[in-house]
Design a protein around this motif. Sequence first.
Motif, short mmCIF file in Angstrom:
data_model
loop_
_atom_site.label_atom_id
_atom_site.label_comp_id
_atom_site.label_asym_id
_atom_site.label_seq_id
_atom_site.Cartn_x
_atom_site.Cartn_y
_atom_site.Cartn_z
N VAL A 163 0.83 -1.20 0.00
CA VAL A 163 0.00 0.00 0.00
C VAL A 163 0.87 1.25 0.00
N ILE A 164 1.92 1.27 0.80
CA ILE A 164 2.81 2.44 0.85
C ILE A 164 3.45 2.69 -0.51
N LEU A 165 3.96 1.63 -1.13
CA LEU A 165 4.58 1.79 -2.45
C LEU A 165 3.54 2.19 -3.50
N ALA A 166 2.35 1.60 -3.43
CA ALA A 166 1.31 1.93 -4.41
C ALA A 166 0.86 3.38 -4.29
N GLN A 167 0.76 3.88 -3.07
CA GLN A 167 0.44 5.29 -2.88
C GLN A 167 1.43 6.18 -3.61
N ALA A 168 2.72 5.88 -3.44
CA ALA A 168 3.75 6.67 -4.12
C ALA A 168 3.66 6.50 -5.63
N ALA A 169 3.30 5.30 -6.08
CA ALA A 169 3.25 5.02 -7.51
C ALA A 169 2.14 5.78 -8.22
N VAL A 170 1.06 6.08 -7.51
CA VAL A 170 -0.07 6.77 -8.16
C VAL A 170 -0.09 8.26 -7.85
N ALA A 171 0.94 8.75 -7.17
CA ALA A 171 0.95 10.17 -6.78
C ALA A 171 1.21 11.12 -7.95
N GLY A 172 1.78 10.60 -9.03
CA GLY A 172 2.00 11.43 -10.21
C GLY A 172 3.16 12.40 -10.06
N ASP A 173 4.15 12.06 -9.24
CA ASP A 173 5.32 12.93 -9.11
C ASP A 173 6.57 12.17 -9.53
N GLN A 200 -7.43 -4.57 5.36
CA GLN A 200 -6.97 -4.13 6.67
C GLN A 200 -5.81 -3.14 6.56
N ALA A 201 -4.90 -3.39 5.64
CA ALA A 201 -3.76 -2.49 5.46
C ALA A 201 -4.23 -1.12 4.98
N LEU A 202 -5.21 -1.09 4.10
CA LEU A 202 -5.74 0.19 3.61
C LEU A 202 -6.41 0.96 4.75
N ARG A 203 -7.15 0.25 5.61
CA ARG A 203 -7.79 0.91 6.75
C ARG A 203 -6.76 1.46 7.72
N ARG A 204 -5.71 0.68 7.98
CA ARG A 204 -4.66 1.14 8.88
C ARG A 204 -3.97 2.38 8.31
N ARG A 205 -3.72 2.35 7.02
CA ARG A 205 -3.05 3.49 6.38
C ARG A 205 -3.93 4.73 6.44
N ALA A 206 -5.21 4.57 6.21
CA ALA A 206 -6.13 5.72 6.25
C ALA A 206 -6.21 6.32 7.64
N ALA A 207 -6.00 5.48 8.67
CA ALA A 207 -6.09 5.95 10.05
C ALA A 207 -4.77 6.54 10.56
N ASN A 208 -3.73 6.48 9.75
CA ASN A 208 -2.43 7.01 10.16
C ASN A 208 -2.52 8.53 10.35
N PRO A 209 -2.27 9.03 11.56
CA PRO A 209 -2.45 10.46 11.81
C PRO A 209 -1.44 11.36 11.10
N THR A 210 -0.35 10.78 10.59
CA THR A 210 0.66 11.61 9.92
C THR A 210 0.35 11.82 8.44
N GLU A 216 -4.36 10.54 1.67
CA GLU A 216 -5.52 9.67 1.92
C GLU A 216 -6.33 9.48 0.65
N GLU A 217 -6.44 10.53 -0.16
CA GLU A 217 -7.22 10.45 -1.39
C GLU A 217 -6.60 9.48 -2.40
N LEU A 218 -5.32 9.18 -2.25
CA LEU A 218 -4.64 8.28 -3.19
C LEU A 218 -4.89 6.81 -2.88
N LEU A 219 -5.49 6.52 -1.74
CA LEU A 219 -5.62 5.12 -1.34
C LEU A 219 -6.49 4.30 -2.28
#
Length: 233
Positions: A163-173, A200-210, A216-219
């Motif tokens: 999930v962490i890598l996929a978030q970066a992959a779809v960020a468009g930067d 579960q990993a997506l839910r945990r990532r969405a709840a990450n306060p940092t 979050e919109e990239l999830l």
Amino acid sequence: MLTTPPGRLLGSGRRADVYEIDEAWVLRHEREGGGDAAAEGAVMRHVHAHGYPVPRVRPSDSRTGLVLDPRSDLVMERLSGPTMLQACLAGTLDVTEAGSILARLLRRLHALPALHSTDPAVCVLHLDLHPENVIMTPGGPRVIDWSDTREGDPALDRAASAVILAQAAVAGDGLSVPARAMLTALLAEASPLTRPALTQALRRRAANPTMSPTEEELLGAAEELILSLGQTS
């Protein structure tokens, strides 16, 4: 609160600062003070004792006279070398190999016994293993930042990294292309993700306060990318 840092600031992350103690040791201080550095240190000592590549930790720092908070302060071995991400950006590490290294680090971790559970299906999880939490030392990769560690199903750990890598992959930067290559290599070498673990990993990532609202919109797009790569059962 850390009122008197032991030395110069070496680096800062989303939640913590790292200060120099001397040439061999550093202090990692969590700014919000809401963690459990003592428990984190216990896990690091456990996996280190089983040969896993983590920094050594000291249970206390009485030798320097520092007053430590067991919730937020952890004294650990000072490592030399770039992060995996820095090595990739510098061209000294191929991004596909980086993804393979992440997969191997996860597989090696999940082969270790749990610290507390006696269930053979349960193991130590890192839950934040990504290229900025791996230091490429002269002796090989070493895994840092165990603040999210817990025990459980290894499928969740693999999904968390994906999930962490996929978030970066779809960020468009500028990091999107190498992140996708790392993700593809990770999924190719790791055991298939399960849909419950991915959810579960997506839910945990969405709840990450940092995380920022933009992250979050990239999830949703991150989930679609993972599923499109066809390594989910």
